[in-house]
Design a protein around this motif. Structure first.
Motif, short mmCIF file in Angstrom:
data_model
loop_
_atom_site.label_atom_id
_atom_site.label_comp_id
_atom_site.label_asym_id
_atom_site.label_seq_id
_atom_site.Cartn_x
_atom_site.Cartn_y
_atom_site.Cartn_z
N GLN A 32 -61.60 -17.94 -65.27
CA GLN A 32 -60.45 -18.34 -64.47
C GLN A 32 -60.51 -19.83 -64.12
O GLN A 32 -59.48 -20.52 -64.15
CB GLN A 32 -60.39 -17.50 -63.19
N LEU A 33 -61.69 -20.32 -63.80
CA LEU A 33 -61.83 -21.75 -63.50
C LEU A 33 -61.48 -22.61 -64.71
O LEU A 33 -60.76 -23.61 -64.58
CB LEU A 33 -63.27 -22.04 -63.04
N ILE A 34 -61.98 -22.22 -65.87
CA ILE A 34 -61.70 -22.99 -67.08
C ILE A 34 -60.22 -22.94 -67.42
O ILE A 34 -59.63 -23.92 -67.89
CB ILE A 34 -62.57 -22.45 -68.24
N ARG A 35 -59.59 -21.78 -67.18
CA ARG A 35 -58.16 -21.64 -67.48
C ARG A 35 -57.29 -22.48 -66.54
O ARG A 35 -56.21 -22.94 -66.92
CB ARG A 35 -57.79 -20.16 -67.39
N GLN A 36 -57.76 -22.72 -65.31
CA GLN A 36 -56.98 -23.49 -64.34
C GLN A 36 -57.18 -25.00 -64.48
O GLN A 36 -56.33 -25.77 -64.03
CB GLN A 36 -57.35 -23.07 -62.92
N LEU A 37 -58.29 -25.41 -65.05
CA LEU A 37 -58.61 -26.84 -65.08
C LEU A 37 -57.59 -27.70 -65.84
O LEU A 37 -57.23 -28.79 -65.37
CB LEU A 37 -60.01 -27.05 -65.68
N PRO A 38 -57.08 -27.29 -67.02
CA PRO A 38 -56.12 -28.16 -67.72
C PRO A 38 -54.87 -28.48 -66.91
O PRO A 38 -54.40 -29.63 -66.90
CB PRO A 38 -55.79 -27.36 -68.99
N ASP A 39 -54.32 -27.50 -66.21
CA ASP A 39 -53.14 -27.76 -65.38
C ASP A 39 -53.47 -28.71 -64.24
O ASP A 39 -52.66 -29.59 -63.90
CB ASP A 39 -52.59 -26.45 -64.82
N PHE A 40 -54.64 -28.56 -63.66
CA PHE A 40 -55.06 -29.48 -62.60
C PHE A 40 -55.22 -30.89 -63.13
O PHE A 40 -54.81 -31.87 -62.49
CB PHE A 40 -56.37 -28.98 -61.98
N LEU A 41 -55.81 -31.03 -64.31
CA LEU A 41 -55.97 -32.36 -64.90
C LEU A 41 -54.61 -32.98 -65.24
O LEU A 41 -54.42 -34.19 -65.07
CB LEU A 41 -56.84 -32.27 -66.15
N ASP A 42 -53.67 -32.18 -65.72
CA ASP A 42 -52.33 -32.69 -66.00
C ASP A 42 -51.67 -33.23 -64.73
O ASP A 42 -51.01 -34.27 -64.75
CB ASP A 42 -51.46 -31.59 -66.62
N ALA A 43 -51.83 -32.50 -63.63
CA ALA A 43 -51.27 -32.97 -62.35
C ALA A 43 -51.93 -34.27 -61.92
O ALA A 43 -51.25 -35.19 -61.42
CB ALA A 43 -51.45 -31.89 -61.28
N MET A 44 -53.23 -34.39 -62.11
CA MET A 44 -53.92 -35.64 -61.78
C MET A 44 -53.41 -36.80 -62.64
O MET A 44 -53.21 -37.92 -62.15
CB MET A 44 -55.43 -35.48 -61.97
N VAL A 45 -53.19 -36.54 -63.93
CA VAL A 45 -52.71 -37.58 -64.83
C VAL A 45 -51.33 -38.07 -64.40
O VAL A 45 -51.05 -39.27 -64.38
CB VAL A 45 -52.70 -37.06 -66.28
N ARG A 46 -50.46 -37.14 -64.04
CA ARG A 46 -49.11 -37.53 -63.61
C ARG A 46 -49.16 -38.39 -62.35
O ARG A 46 -48.45 -39.40 -62.24
CB ARG A 46 -48.26 -36.28 -63.38
N LEU A 47 -50.01 -37.99 -61.41
CA LEU A 47 -50.10 -38.75 -60.16
C LEU A 47 -50.76 -40.11 -60.36
O LEU A 47 -50.35 -41.11 -59.76
CB LEU A 47 -50.88 -37.94 -59.12
N ALA A 48 -51.78 -40.16 -61.24
CA ALA A 48 -52.45 -41.44 -61.50
C ALA A 48 -51.57 -42.39 -62.29
O ALA A 48 -51.64 -43.62 -62.12
CB ALA A 48 -53.77 -41.19 -62.24
N SER A 49 -50.70 -41.86 -63.14
CA SER A 49 -49.85 -42.72 -63.97
C SER A 49 -48.76 -43.41 -63.16
O SER A 49 -48.19 -44.41 -63.61
CB SER A 49 -49.23 -41.90 -65.10
N ILE A 50 -48.44 -42.90 -61.97
CA ILE A 50 -47.42 -43.55 -61.15
C ILE A 50 -48.02 -44.42 -60.05
O ILE A 50 -47.32 -44.85 -59.13
CB ILE A 50 -46.48 -42.50 -60.51
N GLY A 51 -49.33 -44.66 -60.15
CA GLY A 51 -49.94 -45.64 -59.26
C GLY A 51 -50.91 -45.11 -58.23
O GLY A 51 -51.49 -45.90 -57.49
N ASN A 52 -51.11 -43.82 -58.14
CA ASN A 52 -52.06 -43.27 -57.17
C ASN A 52 -53.49 -43.51 -57.63
O ASN A 52 -53.78 -43.49 -58.85
CB ASN A 52 -51.83 -41.77 -56.99
N SER A 53 -54.37 -43.71 -56.70
CA SER A 53 -55.79 -43.81 -57.03
C SER A 53 -56.31 -42.43 -57.42
O SER A 53 -55.70 -41.39 -57.11
CB SER A 53 -56.58 -44.34 -55.84
#
Length: 207
Positions: A32-53
């Motif tokens: 379950q942890l491995i299955r959830q990680l890609p979506d979490f990383l995608d959310a981090m990428v979206r937030l980091a690409s718009i200027g968030n640390s």
């Protein structure tokens, strides 16, 4: 079963069943942890690409994650608020789970926080790689399903045959429970069955 030999035998059977149950729960949680990680990383990428640390992207993306990954991320943020670095806090929290993806994420976050760079690109590649790996593992799981089923049949067949023969012809197995030699034979058969089941389990797990 009415002898003193039944106590250690039943204790061993109970311990084996408890160990198998715990292993299944641990494997289920890790998947379950491995299955959830890609979506979490995608959310981090979206937030980091718009200027968030990265720490802010980590904290914001964690709010949209469900259990059980949410518990890992919440404990990580509690450690960060207490003064620890993000990567070090994630490493400590994720250590009991023994996930290579968590170790890689810890390294990426530590490198990005201390040295800078486009960590969002690395996180995006990591997310894509995890999805590709999960898809390949599902295909391999489907291909090797027949082998795993054969291992289960071979492991349970001696037990099922013994139970059926005892029910159909009790006099045939009667001496096994009433004589000392029969007790030794039963213990030897149980030890061989446990050894064979363990080897078949390791074979099925390696596929």
């Amino acid at each position: 079963l009415g002898t003193a030999w039944a106590v250690p035998v039943l204790l061993v059977v109970y311990l084996v069943l408890a160990w198998l149950w715990l292993r299944s729960r641990i494997d289920k949680q890790r998947k379950q942890l491995i299955r959830q990680l890609p979506d979490f990383l995608d959310a981090m990428v979206r937030l980091a690409s718009i200027g968030n640390s990265l720490p802010m992207a980590f904290q914001t993306a964690a709010l949209s994650v469900q259990m059980p990954l949410r518990a890992v991320l919440d404990r990580t943020m509690l450690s960060v608020r207490s003064g620890q670095e993000l990567d070090y806090a994630l490493q400590l929290v994720a250590r009991p789970y023994r996930l290579e993806a968590m170790d890689l994420l810890h390294v990426v976050l530590g490198t990005a926080v201390r040295m800078g760079g486009r960590a969002d690109h690395i996180l995006q590649r990591m997310s894509d790689f995890m999805r590709d790996l999960a898809h390949a593992q599902q295909e391999l799981h489907a291909i090797t399903a027949e082998t795993r089923m054969s291992a289960w049949v071979l492991g349970l067949l001696p037990v099922i045959v013994s139970v059926l023969m005892t029910l159909l012809n009790p006099a045939f197995f009667g001496p096994m429970f009433s004589h000392a030699l029969g007790h030794r034979i039963l213990l030897a058969a149980l030890a061989l069955e446990l050894l064979g089941g363990f080897l078949l389990y390791r074979l099925a797990r390696s596929l």
